[in-house]
Write an enzyme that holds these catalytic residues in place. Structure first.
Site: not given
Ligand code: DX5
Ligand code: ZN
Length: 222
Positions: A10, A33, A35, A37, A66, A68, A137, A142, A175, A177, A197-198
């Site tokens: 992400s 990916h 995201d 929002m 994705h 949101m 999820m 968010g 998606d 953690g 992501g992280s």
């Molecule tokens: C959260 C996003 C995720 C997010 C995942 O709302 O949809 O895609 O970026 O980030 P990590 O991998 O850090 O949980």
């Molecule tokens: Zn996502």
């Protein structure tokens, strides 16, 4: 067919001022990916279709958007125009997910539905014939960097059983953690596509982390 886990980093955790360079750092990624929002469906704002379009221009990898956002039927076309290979929207954000999926298919784009952690899967099993992917999820949508919620894996197992029993070609994506510690349980439960992501952008070598994640998923399913 052998299990081929797909890793979808992400860019929410990337440096937004240098997205081209950030994407160049992850040649091992299967998908990118993106995201989106809107500050309404989720309490955070990221970016919209113009940024997705810019991302699509700097990568040959499938762009996985994705959304949101509220009222996805109104906006999905912009992400198809931006070059998305797949667009996933939330079932909580629309009264008729099938209409949105059909709209995406009519534009030649793959369609995914996403479920927040508290949304049960059973009411949506009838949609499996009409979508290409279900995103479970594993954090409240968010924000990046939250902790994985293992309780959502019951939904993954239920989906895996249903998809296999009906012989459908529907991917299960997870998606939130996902890291080298959590990916194994998600893979064992039946996930095919892993958003991170992280874990990826927080690693000293993001591309090596992608390989670590892919190996972790494959080992858990072996
Ligand atoms: C959260 C996003 C995720 C997010 C995942 O709302 O949809 O895609 O970026 O980030 P990590 O991998 O850090 O949980
Ligand atoms: Zn996502």
């Amino acid at each position: 067919m052998s299990y081929q886990p797909l890793i979808a980093p992400s860019i929410l955790s990337a440096d937004f001022a240098r997205l081209d360079r950030e994407i160049e750092r992850i040649p091992a990624a299967d998908w990118i990916h993106v995201d989106v929002m809107d500050g309404h469906f989720v309490p955070n704002l990221s970016f919209g279709a113009p940024v997705a379009k810019a991302v699509g221009k700097v990568t040959d990898k499938p762009m996985d958007c994705h959304l949101m956002i509220e009222d996805p039927a109104r906006w999905v076309g912009d992400y198809v125009d931006a070059g998305a290979a797949s667009v996933t929207f939330h079932v909580e954000a629309t009264d008729d997910p099938k209409v949105v999926a059909d709209l995406l298919h009519s534009r030649g784009c793959r369609a995914g539905i996403s479920l927040k952690p508290g949304t049960p899967v059973e009411p949506y099993l009838d949609l499996l014939e009409h979508v290409d992917m279900v995103l479970v999820m594993s954090v409240e949508p968010g924000f990046g960097g939250q902790s994985f919620m293992p309780e959502v894996l019951d939904k993954v197992r239920a989906l895996r059983a249903e998809i296999d029993q009906r012989g459908l070609d529907v991917l299960i994506q997870i998606d939130g953690g996902i890291d080298s510690h959590t990916i194994g349980d998600a893979a064992s439960a039946g996930c095919d596509v892993f958003v991170a992501g992280s874990a990826v952008y927080g690693a000293p070598d993001p591309d090596a982390m992608i390989e670590t994640l892919r190996a972790g998923a494959a080992a858990a399913r072996a």
